[in-house]
Design a protein around this motif. Structure first.
Motif, PDB file in Angstrom:
ATOM      1  N   ALA A  63       1.454  -1.427 -11.601  1.00 57.89           N
ATOM      2  CA  ALA A  63       1.291   0.031 -11.502  1.00 57.89           C
ATOM      3  C   ALA A  63       0.955   0.426 -10.201  1.00 57.89           C
ATOM      4  CB  ALA A  63       1.417   1.113 -12.240  1.00 57.89           C
ATOM      5  N   GLY A  64      -0.985  -0.168 -10.237  1.00 54.89           N
ATOM      6  CA  GLY A  64      -2.244  -0.204  -9.652  1.00 54.89           C
ATOM      7  C   GLY A  64      -1.910   0.208  -8.535  1.00 54.89           C
ATOM      8  N   LEU A  65      -0.877  -1.280  -8.397  1.00 56.34           N
ATOM      9  CA  LEU A  65      -1.230  -2.022  -6.681  1.00 56.34           C
ATOM     10  C   LEU A  65       0.012  -0.863  -5.756  1.00 56.34           C
ATOM     11  CD1 LEU A  65      -0.258  -5.545  -7.073  1.00 56.34           C
ATOM     12  CD2 LEU A  65      -2.426  -4.449  -5.894  1.00 56.34           C
ATOM     13  N   ARG A  66       0.853  -0.155  -6.122  1.00 56.74           N
ATOM     14  CA  ARG A  66       1.761   0.993  -6.406  1.00 56.74           C
ATOM     15  C   ARG A  66       0.868   2.047  -5.878  1.00 56.74           C
ATOM     16  NH1 ARG A  66       7.678   0.315  -6.357  1.00 56.74           N
ATOM     17  NH2 ARG A  66       7.850  -1.558  -7.539  1.00 56.74           N
ATOM     18  N   GLN A  67       0.242   2.610  -6.550  1.00 56.25           N
ATOM     19  CA  GLN A  67      -0.699   3.899  -6.348  1.00 56.25           C
ATOM     20  C   GLN A  67      -1.419   3.829  -5.322  1.00 56.25           C
ATOM     21  OE1 GLN A  67      -0.457   6.562  -7.958  1.00 56.25           O
ATOM     22  NE2 GLN A  67       1.337   5.988  -9.772  1.00 56.25           N
ATOM     23  N   LYS A  68      -1.884   2.495  -4.910  1.00 52.36           N
ATOM     24  CA  LYS A  68      -3.262   2.515  -3.792  1.00 52.36           C
ATOM     25  C   LYS A  68      -1.854   2.559  -3.059  1.00 52.36           C
ATOM     26  CE  LYS A  68      -7.222   1.505  -1.811  1.00 52.36           C
ATOM     27  NZ  LYS A  68      -8.735   2.499  -2.544  1.00 52.36           N
ATOM     28  N   LEU A  69      -1.182   1.659  -3.004  1.00 49.74           N
ATOM     29  CA  LEU A  69      -0.841   1.514  -1.524  1.00 49.74           C
ATOM     30  C   LEU A  69      -0.275   2.723  -1.359  1.00 49.74           C
ATOM     31  CD1 LEU A  69       0.789  -0.552   1.045  1.00 49.74           C
ATOM     32  CD2 LEU A  69       2.438  -0.999  -0.634  1.00 49.74           C
TER      33      LEU A  69
END
Length: 393
Positions: A316-322
């Protein structure tokens, strides 16, 4: 002997995996195969799995065959996990299988045996292995609307309208959570509408559950299946332990059947085992013993749940950052859908030619349809990936 055999339809993922592995450019971003990776690019063995393996290496007493239904304790534990102990008024029977793909194949073979003229409906798009599996068994394949490629949102009205046109000679393959390849989620209201339509129209639901716990959470990811199971009289479930236990190459799964007539479901379960016999006869046990030991050992179960939760939060964090970096790179909200998607995958709005350019000129590896594996992304590659996507797409 084999001179007249034609070449089979090529698998897109495997050649791209090989191509990516042979690309030694430092900036390479390999988002092809659907596995979870850590920030070093490694697919780790979960700590609870490692501890279970240590225990079993010392205490396992046999490598003998299990019965054709598999390990009943393991199957029961997965049934409780998948259905979250919610379904009490209907009969559920399962067998152990070598992974979720084998579970689905056996379910489809059972449908072919019971209802040979049934049509199997899959989402547009769906997991790359669904279509070939259905066709190889000799069942008719059709698609129902799912992804709006212009908005990267669910085609809700078209989806419901298509399902409302089906009947008892149709089976509908649904993704339990973390849709592959789109990452789109069916909301609880969507599941309730689909369950109502299934009850009214009489089509047969098949729920493919491959990512439970990696979307919104274990209970949340099971909601769709539970809503369907409470509403309809019959359904089937293919379940995989590859992703949520990290047991990819151990091939651990289950096939479940649910119905209101106990004798009918018992016979169907026996038929599943009979269909497995000419293929793999009995399922491999190493992975299922690991899962069973984790589920029955409180401290290991806690360890596993904590690690699974950490994996979910990292994705979920990777999604938010990307999504945020892409917003800055493009000065648009075109890619905000990535943050709203769940699970391993999302589909970029790129053409096959653009995805080829990303691979050739930027060492960014996704599939031709735009699918990328977010769970394979490292934090230190997000900026480069975003710049590449913004430049090409």
């Amino acid at each position: 002997m084999f001179a007249n055999l034609p070449l089979p339809q090529p698998d897109e993922i495997v050649p791209l995996m090989i191509q990516a592995s042979e690309d030694h450019r430092a900036e390479k971003v390999d988002l092809t195969v659907g596995v979870y990776r850590d920030d070093s690019g490694h697919t780790p063995i979960m700590r609870a799995v490692r501890e279970a393996e240590k225990y079993l290496a010392v205490n396992r007493t046999t490598k003998s065959y299990v019965g054709p239904l598999g390990d009943p304790i393991f199957v029961g534990l997965i049934q409780e996990f998948a259905f979250q102990k919610k379904i009490k008024s209907k009969f559920i029977r399962g067998i152990q299988t070598p992974g979720g793909s084998s579970a689905l194949s056996l379910i489809l073979n059972l449908i072919k045996k019971a209802q040979p003229h049934m049509t199997i409906w899959v989402s547009d798009p769906t997991y790359a292995n669904h279509g070939p599996t259905i066709k190889s068994i000799g069942l008719k394949l059709k698609e129902y609307p799912f992804l709006n490629r212009e908005t990267n949102k669910l085609k809700t009205d078209s989806l419901m309208s298509a399902l409302d046109s089906l009947g008892p000679k149709d089976a509908v393959l649904l993704h339990g959570s973390c849709h592959n390849p789109t990452g789109l989620s069916l909301y609880e209201a969507d599941w309730r509408k689909i369950a109502d339509i299934a009850q009214k129209r009489g089509f047969f639901p098949i729920i493919d559950t491959a990512y439970q716990g990696l979307g919104s959470g274990i209970k949340e990811d099971a909601k769709g299946l539970i809503i369907m199971a409470e509403k309809v009289n019959h359904l089937a479930v293919s379940f995989s332990c590859s992703k949520n236990f990290g047991l990819y190459n151990d091939r651990v799964g289950c096939a479940f059947l649910m119905g209101t007539n106990e004798q009918e479901i018992n016979i169907a379960q026996t038929q599943l085992a009979a269909l497995a016999r000419p293929c793999h006869w009995v399922a491999p046990q190493n992975g299922s013993e690991i899962v069973r030991h984790i589920m029955l050992t409180p401290q290991l179960k806690i360890m596993w749940l904590e690690e699974l939760s950490a994996m979910k939060k990292r994705i979920a964090g990777l999604r938010q950052k990307l999504a945020l970096v892409l917003q800055n790179e493009t000065q648009t909200k075109k890619y905000d859908f990535i943050a709203k998607n769940s699970g391993l995958f999302s589909i970029l709005p790129g053409t096959p030619r653009q995805m080829e350019i990303l691979r050739k000129d930027y060492a960014v590896y996704g599939l031709d349809d735009g699918r990328i594996n977010i769970a394979g992304l490292s934090k230190n590659k997000i900026s480069y990936l975003a710049k590449s996507i913004a430049t090409v797409i």
